[in-house]
Design a protein around this motif. Structure first.
Motif, PDB file in Angstrom:
ATOM      1  N   SER A 248       0.940  -1.070   0.094  1.00  0.00           N
ATOM      2  CA  SER A 248      -0.068   0.113  -0.123  1.00  0.00           C
ATOM      3  C   SER A 248       0.894   1.374   0.012  1.00  0.00           C
ATOM      4  O   SER A 248       0.214   2.273  -0.539  1.00  0.00           O
ATOM      5  CB  SER A 248      -0.918  -0.036   1.214  1.00  0.00           C
ATOM      6  N   ARG A 249       1.978   1.310   0.626  1.00  0.00           N
ATOM      7  CA  ARG A 249       2.841   2.539   0.595  1.00  0.00           C
ATOM      8  C   ARG A 249       4.268   2.018   0.480  1.00  0.00           C
ATOM      9  O   ARG A 249       4.734   1.175   1.378  1.00  0.00           O
ATOM     10  CB  ARG A 249       2.456   3.070   1.767  1.00  0.00           C
ATOM     11  N   GLU A 250       5.011   2.740  -0.227  1.00  0.00           N
ATOM     12  CA  GLU A 250       6.747   2.595   0.036  1.00  0.00           C
ATOM     13  C   GLU A 250       7.101   3.489   1.024  1.00  0.00           C
ATOM     14  O   GLU A 250       6.464   4.523   1.316  1.00  0.00           O
ATOM     15  CB  GLU A 250       7.317   3.055  -1.443  1.00  0.00           C
TER      16      GLU A 250
ATOM     17  N   GLN B 109       7.015   7.281   0.808  1.00  0.00           N
ATOM     18  CA  GLN B 109       5.977   7.808  -0.101  1.00  0.00           C
ATOM     19  C   GLN B 109       5.285   8.959   0.123  1.00  0.00           C
ATOM     20  O   GLN B 109       4.959   9.337   1.282  1.00  0.00           O
ATOM     21  CB  GLN B 109       5.054   6.601  -0.622  1.00  0.00           C
ATOM     22  N   SER B 110       5.066  10.090  -0.829  1.00  0.00           N
ATOM     23  CA  SER B 110       4.318  11.261  -0.358  1.00  0.00           C
ATOM     24  C   SER B 110       3.031  10.923  -0.072  1.00  0.00           C
ATOM     25  O   SER B 110       2.318   9.908  -0.252  1.00  0.00           O
ATOM     26  CB  SER B 110       4.186  12.156  -1.576  1.00  0.00           C
ATOM     27  N   TRP B 111       2.313  11.948   0.871  1.00  0.00           N
ATOM     28  CA  TRP B 111       0.918  11.568   1.256  1.00  0.00           C
ATOM     29  C   TRP B 111      -0.116  11.452   0.298  1.00  0.00           C
ATOM     30  O   TRP B 111      -0.761  10.445   0.521  1.00  0.00           O
ATOM     31  CB  TRP B 111       0.642  12.892   2.190  1.00  0.00           C
TER      32      TRP B 111
ATOM     33  N   SER C 199       0.045  10.520  -2.903  1.00  0.00           N
ATOM     34  CA  SER C 199       0.019   9.004  -3.507  1.00  0.00           C
ATOM     35  C   SER C 199      -0.226   8.044  -2.455  1.00  0.00           C
ATOM     36  O   SER C 199      -0.639   7.027  -2.802  1.00  0.00           O
ATOM     37  CB  SER C 199       1.212   8.941  -4.153  1.00  0.00           C
ATOM     38  N   SER C 200      -0.114   8.278  -1.303  1.00  0.00           N
ATOM     39  CA  SER C 200      -0.222   7.069  -0.148  1.00  0.00           C
ATOM     40  C   SER C 200      -1.701   6.780  -0.060  1.00  0.00           C
ATOM     41  O   SER C 200      -2.126   5.730   0.014  1.00  0.00           O
ATOM     42  CB  SER C 200       0.270   7.532   1.102  1.00  0.00           C
TER      43      SER C 200
ATOM     44  N   THR D  14      -2.675   4.964  -3.256  1.00  0.00           N
ATOM     45  CA  THR D  14      -2.358   3.288  -3.363  1.00  0.00           C
ATOM     46  C   THR D  14      -3.022   2.551  -2.071  1.00  0.00           C
ATOM     47  O   THR D  14      -3.374   1.539  -2.417  1.00  0.00           O
ATOM     48  CB  THR D  14      -0.908   3.371  -3.027  1.00  0.00           C
ATOM     49  N   THR D  15      -3.305   3.315  -0.897  1.00  0.00           N
ATOM     50  CA  THR D  15      -3.911   2.594   0.176  1.00  0.00           C
ATOM     51  C   THR D  15      -5.461   2.414  -0.146  1.00  0.00           C
ATOM     52  O   THR D  15      -5.942   1.355  -0.141  1.00  0.00           O
ATOM     53  CB  THR D  15      -3.787   3.450   1.474  1.00  0.00           C
TER      54      THR D  15
ATOM     55  N   GLY E  31       2.835  -1.397   6.490  1.00  0.00           N
ATOM     56  CA  GLY E  31       1.832  -0.699   6.047  1.00  0.00           C
ATOM     57  C   GLY E  31       0.678  -1.592   5.324  1.00  0.00           C
ATOM     58  O   GLY E  31      -0.528  -1.449   5.136  1.00  0.00           O
TER      59      GLY E  31
ATOM     60  N   SER F 198       1.241   3.236  10.655  1.00  0.00           N
ATOM     61  CA  SER F 198       0.137   2.250  10.976  1.00  0.00           C
ATOM     62  C   SER F 198      -0.427   2.322  12.165  1.00  0.00           C
ATOM     63  O   SER F 198      -1.853   2.196  12.340  1.00  0.00           O
ATOM     64  CB  SER F 198       0.754   0.772  10.572  1.00  0.00           C
TER      65      SER F 198
END
Lengths: 104, 169
Positions: free
Chosen positions: B61-63, B66-68, B70-71, B74-75, B100, B137
């Motif tokens: 879900s998140r690297e 990773q920026s807020w 895009s997170s 992806t989440t 994540g 998390s």
């Protein structure tokens, strides 16, 4: 070496371990009862790794320094002052879950 | 991933066979955890003959870092992806400890609970690395979990609804 599946053997035969602050490394070393000096990488931002290393140091389990103070730490260290590390207790967690599900 | 897997397997180590079958959910990018899980389950099968487990993968879900924005995207995608999996498994208990990957799984289970499809108990155990601050998390799941376990007293003070059992891994 760059990477091994397990450091268990190397740890077992070591008299002193100098490691980065990764939790796995710290805990594995402490559980084997080896004296540990944790070196903090101050170039890594948002370094929450520090929290565990700092706490372990506060509790007297490890010595603690950064790259530039490593030599000085090695020269002045007193390993006998380190406290023996007690392992975590997963049985407490199991007991807790059993109570949640009415299994106890 | 890595440290999280080691920690969670330790948490599982003392559980009785009532906690069976076990469904493991991994990030698709995780290469090493599968071997650790197989090894754990193999050992377990030596003591408990009817031991059962499954393994599923979901998109990460998140690297790290990773920026807020895009997170969030992806989440959301991961939550949608997790829904059919959570619906299929309908777990009585979800146990997680911070990668994540666990957030969408837990949120999808929470959603199924709201929709009265399946009520899952969500137990979150914050990593032993977290002494003074919660992981991202943790900050999220503090509000969605049924039981939120911390391993250091400072966190218990900061997050009063949490449970403190001492170091459990």
């Amino acid at each position: 070496f760059r990477f091994k599946d397990s450091l268990a053997e190397d740890l077992q035969s070591a008299d002193l371990v100098i490691s980065h602050a990764g939790a796995g490394s710290c805990l594995e070393t402490l559980e084997k009862g080896k004296p540990l000096i944790v070196v903090i990488n101050d170039k890594l931002m948002d370094n929450h790794q520090l929290e565990l290393a700092r706490q372990l140091h506060r509790d007297g389990y490890v010595l603690y320094c950064n790259c530039s103070t490593l030599v000085e730490t090695l020269q002045s260290m007193d390993l006998s002052a380190l406290k023996p590390f007690s392992p975590g207790q997963p049985e407490k967690f199991a007991s807790f879950l059993d109570k949640v599900f009415g299994l106890q | 991933t890595g440290g999280h897997t080691t920690e969670i397997l330790r948490l599982l180590s003392c559980l009785s066979e009532s906690y069976s079958p076990r469904h493991y959910v991994l990030a698709d990018s995780d290469k090493m955890s599968e071997a650790k899980i197989h090894s754990f389950e193999q050992k377990r099968a030596e003591t408990f003959s009817k031991s059962q487990f499954t393994l599923d993968r979901i998109p990460r879900s998140r690297e790290v870092r990773q920026s807020w924005i895009s997170s969030v995207v992806t989440t959301l995608y991961s939550i949608l992806y997790s829904l059919p999996l959570t619906y299929k498994r309908k777990p009585d208990l979800i146990l997680c400890n911070g990668p994540g990957t666990c957030v969408p799984v837990c949120l999808s289970a929470f959603l199924l609970g709201l929709l009265r499809i399946k009520r899952t108990i969500i137990v979150y155990v914050e990593s032993i690395c977290r002494v003074e601050t919660l992981s991202l998390s943790g900050k999220i799941l503090y509000y969605f979990s049924d039981y939120f376990i911390v391993q250091w007293p400072d966190l218990k003070k900061k997050y009063p609804k949490s449970v403190y059992l001492g170091r459990v891994v």
